[in-house]
Design a protein around this motif. Structure first.
Motif, mmCIF file in Angstrom:
data_model
loop_
_atom_site.group_PDB
_atom_site.id
_atom_site.type_symbol
_atom_site.label_atom_id
_atom_site.label_comp_id
_atom_site.label_asym_id
_atom_site.label_seq_id
_atom_site.Cartn_x
_atom_site.Cartn_y
_atom_site.Cartn_z
ATOM 1 N N GLN A 90 0.836 -1.203 0.000
ATOM 2 C CA GLN A 90 0.000 0.000 0.000
ATOM 3 C C GLN A 90 0.869 1.251 0.000
ATOM 4 O O GLN A 90 0.543 2.242 -0.657
ATOM 5 C CB GLN A 90 -0.932 0.002 1.220
ATOM 6 C CG GLN A 90 -1.993 -1.062 1.175
ATOM 7 C CD GLN A 90 -2.683 -1.259 2.525
ATOM 8 O OE1 GLN A 90 -2.085 -1.062 3.579
ATOM 9 N NE2 GLN A 90 -3.955 -1.644 2.477
ATOM 10 N N GLN A 91 1.990 1.196 0.704
ATOM 11 C CA GLN A 91 2.895 2.340 0.742
ATOM 12 C C GLN A 91 3.501 2.589 -0.634
ATOM 13 O O GLN A 91 3.656 3.743 -1.046
ATOM 14 C CB GLN A 91 4.004 2.130 1.784
ATOM 15 C CG GLN A 91 4.890 3.343 1.981
ATOM 16 C CD GLN A 91 4.137 4.538 2.542
ATOM 17 O OE1 GLN A 91 3.110 4.391 3.202
ATOM 18 N NE2 GLN A 91 4.634 5.728 2.264
ATOM 19 N N ALA A 92 3.821 1.535 -1.359
ATOM 20 C CA ALA A 92 4.377 1.686 -2.706
ATOM 21 C C ALA A 92 3.375 2.390 -3.619
ATOM 22 O O ALA A 92 3.739 3.264 -4.410
ATOM 23 C CB ALA A 92 4.777 0.335 -3.282
ATOM 24 N N LEU A 93 2.083 2.025 -3.510
ATOM 25 C CA LEU A 93 1.043 2.707 -4.293
ATOM 26 C C LEU A 93 0.923 4.170 -3.883
ATOM 27 O O LEU A 93 0.793 5.055 -4.722
ATOM 28 C CB LEU A 93 -0.305 2.012 -4.114
ATOM 29 C CG LEU A 93 -0.529 0.743 -4.894
ATOM 30 C CD1 LEU A 93 -1.830 0.066 -4.465
ATOM 31 C CD2 LEU A 93 -0.552 1.044 -6.386
ATOM 32 N N GLY A 125 3.038 2.814 10.172
ATOM 33 C CA GLY A 125 3.512 1.709 9.349
ATOM 34 C C GLY A 125 5.013 1.570 9.433
ATOM 35 O O GLY A 125 5.720 2.410 9.975
ATOM 36 N N ASP A 126 5.506 0.469 8.893
ATOM 37 C CA ASP A 126 6.945 0.213 8.911
ATOM 38 C C ASP A 126 7.668 0.971 7.804
ATOM 39 O O ASP A 126 8.869 1.171 7.883
ATOM 40 C CB ASP A 126 7.213 -1.286 8.736
ATOM 41 C CG ASP A 126 6.755 -2.086 9.947
ATOM 42 O OD1 ASP A 126 6.697 -1.509 11.052
ATOM 43 O OD2 ASP A 126 6.456 -3.276 9.771
ATOM 44 N N ALA A 127 6.950 1.349 6.777
ATOM 45 C CA ALA A 127 7.588 1.937 5.602
ATOM 46 C C ALA A 127 7.608 3.457 5.684
ATOM 47 O O ALA A 127 6.580 4.091 5.825
ATOM 48 C CB ALA A 127 6.848 1.496 4.339
ATOM 49 N N GLY A 128 8.791 4.021 5.592
ATOM 50 C CA GLY A 128 8.941 5.465 5.500
ATOM 51 C C GLY A 128 9.095 5.843 4.044
ATOM 52 O O GLY A 128 8.942 4.994 3.162
ATOM 53 N N PRO A 129 9.402 7.101 3.763
ATOM 54 C CA PRO A 129 9.619 7.436 2.352
ATOM 55 C C PRO A 129 10.860 6.694 1.852
ATOM 56 O O PRO A 129 11.933 6.825 2.426
ATOM 57 C CB PRO A 129 9.806 8.945 2.348
ATOM 58 C CG PRO A 129 10.140 9.338 3.737
ATOM 59 C CD PRO A 129 9.609 8.252 4.633
ATOM 60 N N SER A 130 10.700 5.906 0.829
ATOM 61 C CA SER A 130 11.813 5.111 0.318
ATOM 62 C C SER A 130 12.825 6.000 -0.385
ATOM 63 O O SER A 130 12.510 7.114 -0.833
ATOM 64 C CB SER A 130 11.301 4.037 -0.649
ATOM 65 O OG SER A 130 10.858 4.638 -1.856
ATOM 66 N N ASP A 131 14.038 5.492 -0.499
ATOM 67 C CA ASP A 131 15.076 6.230 -1.208
ATOM 68 C C ASP A 131 14.709 6.403 -2.679
ATOM 69 O O ASP A 131 14.961 7.445 -3.275
ATOM 70 C CB ASP A 131 16.425 5.508 -1.077
ATOM 71 C CG ASP A 131 16.918 5.509 0.357
ATOM 72 O OD1 ASP A 131 16.707 6.511 1.067
ATOM 73 O OD2 ASP A 131 17.504 4.493 0.777
ATOM 74 N N ALA A 132 14.109 5.376 -3.256
ATOM 75 C CA ALA A 132 13.681 5.467 -4.658
ATOM 76 C C ALA A 132 12.620 6.551 -4.818
ATOM 77 O O ALA A 132 12.635 7.310 -5.791
ATOM 78 C CB ALA A 132 13.153 4.121 -5.138
ATOM 79 N N PHE A 133 11.697 6.642 -3.861
ATOM 80 C CA PHE A 133 10.669 7.689 -3.896
ATOM 81 C C PHE A 133 11.316 9.064 -3.857
ATOM 82 O O PHE A 133 10.990 9.944 -4.662
ATOM 83 C CB PHE A 133 9.708 7.517 -2.723
ATOM 84 C CG PHE A 133 8.757 8.665 -2.541
ATOM 85 C CD1 PHE A 133 7.721 8.878 -3.435
ATOM 86 C CD2 PHE A 133 8.898 9.539 -1.473
ATOM 87 C CE1 PHE A 133 6.835 9.935 -3.282
ATOM 88 C CE2 PHE A 133 8.020 10.594 -1.298
ATOM 89 C CZ PHE A 133 6.986 10.791 -2.209
#
Length: 187
Positions: A90-93, A125-133
């Motif tokens: 969901q974070q990736a979306l 959530g476990d996911a923060g802003p990714s480096d790729a983002f």
């Protein structure tokens, strides 16, 4: 936030700029940001930002700049929203649809001399802003400034630059590329 970065000033500047031409006003304050199109009770569109935060206002204006004419007739621009606590999928979306708004927000922040922070909007959530983002946002900023901003975004960035940066419009070299966490080198 510094004393020079007042949400009240943003409200005044935005409303002077877009109240008549776009029938849209920046409005504070609710616990959650939302866009509300004109309706039977209120004859103008409202960009509502949260808690009186300068950054929240810039972010919501960025979403407004992304939204086309049809989406500006829908509450919250017709976007889906998955609340805090998203899974990695969901974070990736979420990140996929947040690239353009955060690129605009970064440009607006730079024009206003205000520090920009990437946002995952996922505190639980476990996911923060990714480096790729972060890198996609940076690449989008570079492309937008090279190709030219859409009219409303350009007009708003110019208002901010005139007010906060003595008229100096942001250029590509104003934006540092995010560093890769493994080697502290740009991607």
């Amino acid at each position: 936030m510094s004393e020079t970065h007042s949400a009240d000033d943003l409200i005044r500047l935005f409303n002077q700029t877009f109240s008549l031409s776009e029938n849209t006003r920046l409005v504070c304050c609710e616990p959650e940001p939302i866009y509300r199109p004109a309706d039977n009770d209120t004859p103008y569109h409202r960009i509502v930002f949260a808690h009186g935060f300068f950054a929240s206002a810039l972010h919501e204006i960025a979403h407004w700049c992304v939204a086309g004419k049809a989406r500006r007739q829908l509450e919250d621009f017709g976007y889906w929203y998955q609340p805090d606590g998203r899974t990695n999928e969901q974070q990736a979306l979420f990140e996929k649809v947040e690239v353009r708004p955060q690129a605009f927000e970064w440009i607006f922040s730079q024009a206003a001399g205000f520090r920009f922070h990437f946002s995952a909007d996922n505190l639980e959530g476990d996911a923060g802003p990714s480096d790729a983002f972060k890198d996609h946002v940076w690449q989008t900023v570079q492309r937008m400034l090279t190709d030219g901003l859409p009219a409303r975004a350009h007009q708003w960035a110019q208002v901010l630059a005139t007010t906060y940066s003595q008229g100096r419009f942001p250029v590509t070299t104003d934006f540092d590329r995010p560093l890769h966490p493994d080697n502290n080198q740009a991607w």
